[in-house]
Design a protein around this motif. Structure first.
Motif, PDB file in Angstrom:
ATOM      1  N   ALA A 172      40.768  39.715  49.712  1.00  0.00           N
ATOM      2  CA  ALA A 172      40.109  39.555  51.004  1.00  0.00           C
ATOM      3  C   ALA A 172      39.283  38.275  51.039  1.00  0.00           C
ATOM      4  N   ASP A 173      39.237  37.673  52.206  1.00  0.00           N
ATOM      5  CA  ASP A 173      38.382  36.513  52.429  1.00  0.00           C
ATOM      6  C   ASP A 173      36.932  36.988  52.389  1.00  0.00           C
ATOM      7  N   PRO A 174      36.095  36.452  51.477  1.00  0.00           N
ATOM      8  CA  PRO A 174      34.708  36.926  51.398  1.00  0.00           C
ATOM      9  C   PRO A 174      33.904  36.661  52.665  1.00  0.00           C
ATOM     10  N   ARG A 175      34.391  35.753  53.516  1.00  0.00           N
ATOM     11  CA  ARG A 175      33.677  35.469  54.770  1.00  0.00           C
ATOM     12  C   ARG A 175      34.163  36.352  55.909  1.00  0.00           C
ATOM     13  N   ASP A 176      35.332  36.966  55.738  1.00  0.00           N
ATOM     14  CA  ASP A 176      35.898  37.826  56.775  1.00  0.00           C
ATOM     15  C   ASP A 176      36.811  38.836  56.089  1.00  0.00           C
ATOM     16  N   ALA A 177      36.270  40.023  55.807  1.00  0.00           N
ATOM     17  CA  ALA A 177      37.001  41.033  55.031  1.00  0.00           C
ATOM     18  C   ALA A 177      38.274  41.501  55.727  1.00  0.00           C
ATOM     19  N   ARG A 178      38.428  41.182  57.014  1.00  0.00           N
ATOM     20  CA  ARG A 178      39.646  41.582  57.727  1.00  0.00           C
ATOM     21  C   ARG A 178      40.802  40.651  57.416  1.00  0.00           C
ATOM     22  N   ARG A 179      40.507  39.525  56.782  1.00  0.00           N
ATOM     23  CA  ARG A 179      41.524  38.500  56.521  1.00  0.00           C
ATOM     24  C   ARG A 179      41.890  38.484  55.033  1.00  0.00           C
ATOM     25  N   ILE A 180      43.194  38.433  54.744  1.00  0.00           N
ATOM     26  CA  ILE A 180      43.685  38.351  53.374  1.00  0.00           C
ATOM     27  C   ILE A 180      44.029  36.898  53.063  1.00  0.00           C
ATOM     28  N   THR A 181      43.429  36.374  51.994  1.00  0.00           N
ATOM     29  CA  THR A 181      43.665  34.970  51.658  1.00  0.00           C
ATOM     30  C   THR A 181      44.912  34.778  50.819  1.00  0.00           C
ATOM     31  N   THR A 182      45.225  35.753  49.967  1.00  0.00           N
ATOM     32  CA  THR A 182      46.416  35.664  49.135  1.00  0.00           C
ATOM     33  C   THR A 182      46.760  37.053  48.620  1.00  0.00           C
ATOM     34  N   THR A 183      47.970  37.217  48.118  1.00  0.00           N
ATOM     35  CA  THR A 183      48.376  38.484  47.512  1.00  0.00           C
ATOM     36  C   THR A 183      48.866  38.234  46.101  1.00  0.00           C
ATOM     37  N   LEU A 184      48.626  39.217  45.236  1.00  0.00           N
ATOM     38  CA  LEU A 184      49.049  39.153  43.841  1.00  0.00           C
ATOM     39  C   LEU A 184      49.778  40.432  43.494  1.00  0.00           C
ATOM     40  N   ASP A 185      50.745  40.345  42.598  1.00  0.00           N
ATOM     41  CA  ASP A 185      51.417  41.527  42.072  1.00  0.00           C
ATOM     42  C   ASP A 185      50.828  41.850  40.703  1.00  0.00           C
ATOM     43  N   LEU A 186      50.393  43.091  40.531  1.00  0.00           N
ATOM     44  CA  LEU A 186      49.742  43.504  39.296  1.00  0.00           C
ATOM     45  C   LEU A 186      50.528  44.645  38.669  1.00  0.00           C
ATOM     46  N   THR A 187      50.923  44.448  37.420  1.00  0.00           N
ATOM     47  CA  THR A 187      51.691  45.451  36.678  1.00  0.00           C
ATOM     48  C   THR A 187      51.049  45.654  35.313  1.00  0.00           C
ATOM     49  N   ASP A 188      50.608  46.869  35.029  1.00  0.00           N
ATOM     50  CA  ASP A 188      50.003  47.174  33.728  1.00  0.00           C
ATOM     51  C   ASP A 188      48.961  46.134  33.345  1.00  0.00           C
ATOM     52  N   GLY A 189      47.922  46.042  34.125  1.00  0.00           N
ATOM     53  CA  GLY A 189      46.873  45.074  33.850  1.00  0.00           C
ATOM     54  C   GLY A 189      45.630  45.386  34.651  1.00  0.00           C
ATOM     55  N   ALA A 190      44.732  44.404  34.683  1.00  0.00           N
ATOM     56  CA  ALA A 190      43.455  44.573  35.362  1.00  0.00           C
ATOM     57  C   ALA A 190      43.160  43.349  36.212  1.00  0.00           C
ATOM     58  N   LEU A 191      42.383  43.567  37.251  1.00  0.00           N
ATOM     59  CA  LEU A 191      42.001  42.498  38.173  1.00  0.00           C
ATOM     60  C   LEU A 191      40.556  42.698  38.588  1.00  0.00           C
ATOM     61  N   ALA A 192      39.781  41.608  38.565  1.00  0.00           N
ATOM     62  CA  ALA A 192      38.384  41.668  38.991  1.00  0.00           C
ATOM     63  C   ALA A 192      38.053  40.454  39.842  1.00  0.00           C
ATOM     64  N   THR A 193      37.235  40.669  40.848  1.00  0.00           N
ATOM     65  CA  THR A 193      36.798  39.590  41.733  1.00  0.00           C
ATOM     66  C   THR A 193      35.277  39.541  41.767  1.00  0.00           C
ATOM     67  N   SER A 194      34.735  38.344  41.611  1.00  0.00           N
ATOM     68  CA  SER A 194      33.302  38.120  41.761  1.00  0.00           C
ATOM     69  C   SER A 194      33.084  37.106  42.867  1.00  0.00           C
ATOM     70  N   GLY A 195      32.043  37.306  43.651  1.00  0.00           N
ATOM     71  CA  GLY A 195      31.769  36.367  44.725  1.00  0.00           C
ATOM     72  C   GLY A 195      30.597  36.803  45.566  1.00  0.00           C
ATOM     73  N   THR A 196      30.468  36.157  46.704  1.00  0.00           N
ATOM     74  CA  THR A 196      29.305  36.364  47.570  1.00  0.00           C
ATOM     75  C   THR A 196      29.618  37.213  48.792  1.00  0.00           C
ATOM     76  N   GLY A 197      30.859  37.688  48.914  1.00  0.00           N
ATOM     77  CA  GLY A 197      31.290  38.336  50.147  1.00  0.00           C
ATOM     78  C   GLY A 197      30.517  39.580  50.514  1.00  0.00           C
ATOM     79  N   GLN A 198      30.341  40.509  49.573  1.00  0.00           N
ATOM     80  CA  GLN A 198      29.751  41.800  49.903  1.00  0.00           C
ATOM     81  C   GLN A 198      28.248  41.861  49.647  1.00  0.00           C
ATOM     82  N   ARG A 199      27.756  41.093  48.665  1.00  0.00           N
ATOM     83  CA  ARG A 199      26.353  41.218  48.274  1.00  0.00           C
ATOM     84  C   ARG A 199      25.592  39.907  48.388  1.00  0.00           C
TER      85      ARG A 199
END
Length: 272
Positions: free
Chosen positions: A185-212
């Motif tokens: 999600a775009d941290p400035r507009d949660a309704r907008r998707i900036t990119t998509t990733l395919d995740l298989t047997d792994g982990a994903l984490a996002t840090s940023g200023t969007g929510q907090r």
């Protein structure tokens, strides 16, 4: 295929029946650790019917691990082991053993990131002390995922506020889709998707200023990080370290460049 968006309650499931697949999905959601945590379980459709109680019990054990983490580590609960230790009311040796485990993880995170991660922070009560908030979520989700990895025949996605683990249990049928499509999600507009990733047997984490907002500190200055990014997403085999490196890379985009973990963890997406 499931779409998971890194925003609150971030998983939407596409019914496998539409693709005529022999598997389908069951979802579980619980609010703990201050957020909605969702679990999506894929299994052969016949197993979802015959083993419904078994899967529900496994989900409950996974959520119980997260509730335990909240009881031990929450900086917002006066009765948590962490806050009692910080106030001197509980000896660390008498606390839940998870506290000693997470202290070791936090110390290692500080070391391997060259000080870009710290657990020496001012808490919500205004006092400074050991605060492993930056590593607890990923670590706790991995402990819950360990419960699910032992359940035969399933593929799952465990999503905590957009940080997630995807994996499978023993002997999962090869016809069950392993890949989960994740929308960042775009941290400035949660309704907008900036990119998509395919995740298989792994982990994903996002840090940023969007929510907090500007909550991520640069330990080198003690001030909010002056990052060129508004969010950084890191993927790798373990959510504990994906979360640590997402924070470190937000503080310094070159954080992973010379790390011994660079072969296993990578910046998969970022937004300016």
């Amino acid at each position: 295929m499931t779409t998971a968006v890194t925003a609150p309650i971030a998983v939407r499931t596409t019914d496998a029946v539409r693709t005529r697949a022999p598997w389908s999905t069951r979802a579980f959601v619980e609010h703990t650790m201050g957020m909605a945590i969702s679990l999506h379980v894929r299994a052969l459709s016949i197993d979802l019917e015959r083993r419904s109680d078994e899967f529900a019990a496994a989900a409950e054990r996974a959520f119980a691990a997260l509730r335990r983490a909240d009881a031990v580590f929450s900086t917002y609960r006066a009765d948590s082991d962490l806050m009692q230790v910080r106030r001197g009311e509980l000896a660390e040796a008498d606390a839940d053993p998870w506290l000693a485990e997470i202290r070791a993880v936090a110390d290692e995170a500080t070391s391997v990131t060259g000080g870009l991660f710290t657990a020496d922070l001012v808490g919500p009560d205004g006092t400074r002390g050991f605060d492993p908030t930056g590593v607890v979520k990923g670590w706790a989700i991995e402990r819950a995922a360990d419960v699910l990895r032992a359940v035969p025949g399933i593929v799952f996605c465990l999503n905590a506020g957009g940080d997630m683990v995807t994996a499978s249990g023993p002997c999962a049928d090869a016809r069950i889709a392993r890949t989960w499509r994740v929308g960042i999600a775009d941290p400035r507009d949660a309704r907008r998707i900036t990119t998509t990733l395919d995740l298989t047997d792994g982990a994903l984490a996002t840090s940023g200023t969007g929510q907090r907002g500007a909550h991520i500190l640069d330990p080198r200055s003690g001030r909010p990080a002056e990052s060129p990014f508004s969010s950084v997403t890191v993927v790798g085999p373990d959510l504990t370290w994906a979360d640590v490196w997402a924070t470190a890379a937000f503080v310094d985009p070159d954080a992973l460049a010379f790390s011994r973990m660079a072969a296993s963890y990578r910046m998969a997406a970022f937004t300016h």
